[in-house]
Design an enzyme around this catalytic site. Structure first.
Site, PDB file in Angstrom:
ATOM      1  N   THR A 212       0.863  -1.219  -0.004  1.00 37.87           N
ATOM      2  CA  THR A 212      -0.096  -0.099   0.094  1.00 37.87           C
ATOM      3  C   THR A 212       0.943   1.428   0.012  1.00 37.87           C
ATOM      4  O   THR A 212       2.110   1.070   0.694  1.00 37.87           O
ATOM      5  CB  THR A 212      -0.806  -0.002   1.181  1.00 37.87           C
ATOM      6  N   ARG A 240     -12.490  -8.557  -4.135  1.00 38.22           N
ATOM      7  CA  ARG A 240     -12.046  -8.450  -2.613  1.00 38.22           C
ATOM      8  C   ARG A 240     -11.765  -7.095  -2.400  1.00 38.22           C
ATOM      9  O   ARG A 240     -10.937  -6.339  -3.427  1.00 38.22           O
ATOM     10  CB  ARG A 240     -10.862  -9.238  -2.200  1.00 38.22           C
ATOM     11  N   GLY A 242     -10.001  -4.271   0.311  1.00 39.63           N
ATOM     12  CA  GLY A 242      -9.322  -4.325   1.508  1.00 39.63           C
ATOM     13  C   GLY A 242      -9.542  -2.902   2.532  1.00 39.63           C
ATOM     14  O   GLY A 242     -10.783  -2.239   2.143  1.00 39.63           O
ATOM     15  N   THR A 263      -1.507   0.290   6.455  1.00 35.72           N
ATOM     16  CA  THR A 263      -0.984  -0.587   5.589  1.00 35.72           C
ATOM     17  C   THR A 263      -0.844  -1.942   6.301  1.00 35.72           C
ATOM     18  O   THR A 263      -0.541  -2.007   7.382  1.00 35.72           O
ATOM     19  CB  THR A 263       0.405  -0.277   4.846  1.00 35.72           C
ATOM     20  N   GLY A 264      -1.197  -3.150   5.505  1.00 33.67           N
ATOM     21  CA  GLY A 264      -1.128  -4.244   6.201  1.00 33.67           C
ATOM     22  C   GLY A 264      -2.172  -5.263   5.639  1.00 33.67           C
ATOM     23  O   GLY A 264      -2.853  -4.951   4.648  1.00 33.67           O
ATOM     24  N   GLY A 266      -5.403  -6.205   5.277  1.00 28.47           N
ATOM     25  CA  GLY A 266      -6.646  -5.228   5.589  1.00 28.47           C
ATOM     26  C   GLY A 266      -7.964  -5.693   6.172  1.00 28.47           C
ATOM     27  O   GLY A 266      -8.453  -5.081   6.862  1.00 28.47           O
TER      28      GLY A 266
END
Lengths: 346, 346
Positions: A212, A240, A242, A263-264, A266
């Site tokens: 991200t 999908r 996030g 960020t990560g 989601g």
């Protein structure tokens, strides 16, 4: 009498210096960026790659700095900064985004203005060169907050945004990643017949698939803004979406508290409504920005089984960049113009 | 000695009664529902319509009650209740959903389990008979939280959910509403050339165009759940998504605090992250459910220029149903089995 005069002189001089610093806009602004968190370690990084990432992050910081340093708004700064990162094939957003299972690109982005809580986002768009600018157009010109898919694309085209052929987003490295993931899936599927468990397990095994970009800023007027953009999850299926385009989850800004970009993984950031939680921990529990950000990233997210990080800046110019992964591409710049970029924990 | 014996007997009897009430599941459950908020006044309502709405709300409450009364989960109860409302053409969700500008149906729904913060949502789906069941499948079987558009539909079909032809959702009254709105737009557009201002003004002038259904419940195990479903905004364009499928905005549940389902002008509910804010006001500022819900609906939402309402239930079984519009279709039922349904303010 002489000492009183000297004191008075000192006071006036200080006031003038302070005023001058304010009026030239050299004081009190800050820009913080990220380019994704994940399994980013020195062992897995070549020297050349590390340099490329650092230079790219610095370039993005410089673009935002120019705007903030000339008295521009945090909103303009975060949009310009995220656009640079979107245009850079190193990051999973805009050009260089990861591919869906079907070999397509589906982009998500959001932007929020802390001054008036205006917000805009787009999800599942495939032909908008800079989704962050699409999100800004939604915020300012649609009367809505979130537009998705073909409808969002039609709106962006009507608004005169840059429209590109989907092939623009193609990069060989992302294509190769997809092929590898599909190959791995195919082996797994031969072992376990595809079922719900496989889908859930697949979603769990994506530590290295996320990415991200985001920016948060405080400008000299004291306004906060946040923007985030992503290609989502490599090999993603079923449309999908996030946390990035979800206001309150991956992106949030409020002058009363802070601006945040996450960020990560989601799914966990949506379930915990991470960005709004950081803001509420400050507003309702009087936590500092650092404590509030750490509460979510170092405690709540891993407790639930997720990982990732965030960047945040508060109304006083304090900032935080916590992450619970091996690394996070990140950086900041303040009025002194000194860009600092980091990748690993230390 | 005799009085001590009597006291002991009284204590044991009370304990046994309390235990029995727990084990038969007759205690401590509650279900609250809504069918949308807006300009709903006695003047605009026929007696026949009022009766139809009230009977429909009661039918939905009864379905959820049966589940809760036999010891079922709040998650099963809110899904079953929302399905009944989706199947009812009187409400803007599932069958009876409003049309987009292009004469299509685009449905959004979400569900959340307060026990483990699991959540699922769908946006922009056109062939899934019960989007709330789609959202539940996303939550339990996809490894994701949010799926949109064609991808979400493919997933629902693979999971064996009821798929229908888009014509299933058609109702004459919604079609007529769309034609009226298009005619009004056309007149307005002849006066003002279509531009950004028109788009924003259009979005503002939609008080009567919204509608949503939702349910929140506390079960005898002490678990909370929330579900919401909608056809969105009549005459909507560009793939607009409102607050319903946004976890934290229109739908949220957390056993530590409460379960919430919102209805109203979705853009404002997204920008204020209303549902999570109610939960955070309880968790971090120790407000009661009623105070927290009112803070958002009677203060924050109208201050920003929006309107609507919400239903919420907390872990102790307290519930709140605030709204700042003329009316809100709503109702509740508790372990005594007495269904209460209301439409107007008094």
């Amino acid at each position: 009498m002489k000492s009183l005069f000297l004191l008075l002189l000192l006071y006036c001089t200080n006031s003038l210096v302070a005023q001058k610093e304010m009026s030239t806009g050299k004081q009190n602004f800050v820009l913080v960026i990220h380019g994704g968190a994940g399994t980013i370690t020195r062992q897995n990084m070549t020297e050349q790659n590390e340099r490329a990432y650092k230079l790219s992050l610095e370039k993005a910081l410089r673009a935002g700095y120019e705007i903030l340093n000339s008295g521009g708004s945090s909103l303009d700064a975060v949009e310009a900064t995220v656009k640079i990162l979107e245009d850079n094939p190193l990051f999973n957003a805009g050009k260089g985004a990861v591919f869906t299972h079907e070999g397509k690109i589906e982009l998500d982005a959001a932007i929020m203005n802390g001054k008036n809580l205006a917000a805009g986002s787009m999800a599942g768009v495939t032909i908008i060169k800079n989704p962050v600018s699409g999100a800004r157009a939604v915020m300012e010109k649609s009367g809505h907050v979130m537009l998705i898919g073909k409808g969002a694309e039609a709106f962006a085209a009507e608004q005169g945004l840059d429209i590109v052929d989907p092939s623009y987003f193609y990069t060989q490295s992302r294509w190769d990643s997809l092929q590898n993931l599909i190959k791995q899936d195919s082996i797994k599927n031969k072992i376990n017949k595809v079922n719900t468990k496989t889908l859930v397990e697949e979603a769990k095994n994506n530590d290295s698939k996320f990415g991200t970009v985001g920016a948060v800023a405080l400008d000299v007027q004291g306004n906060l803004a946040a923007a985030t953009s992503t290609g989502g999850m490599s090999n993603k299926k079923y449309g999908r979406v996030g946390d990035v385009p979800i206001i309150g989850a991956g992106t949030y800004a409020n002058n009363a508290t802070c601006a945040i970009s996450c960020t990560g993984w989601g799914e966990f950031f949506i379930r915990l409504v991470v960005a709004k939680s950081v803001s509420d921990l400050m507003e309702y529990k009087n936590l500092s920005l650092q404590k509030a950000a750490e509460e979510m990233i170092m405690k709540k997210v891993p407790q639930l089984g997720g990982d990732g990080g965030l960047i945040a800046v508060d109304k006083k110019g304090n900032f935080a960049m916590p992450f619970n992964t091996a690394g996070m591409y990140r950086g900041y710049i303040r009025s002194d113009g000194k860009a600092v970029v980091k990748i690993y924990k230390d």
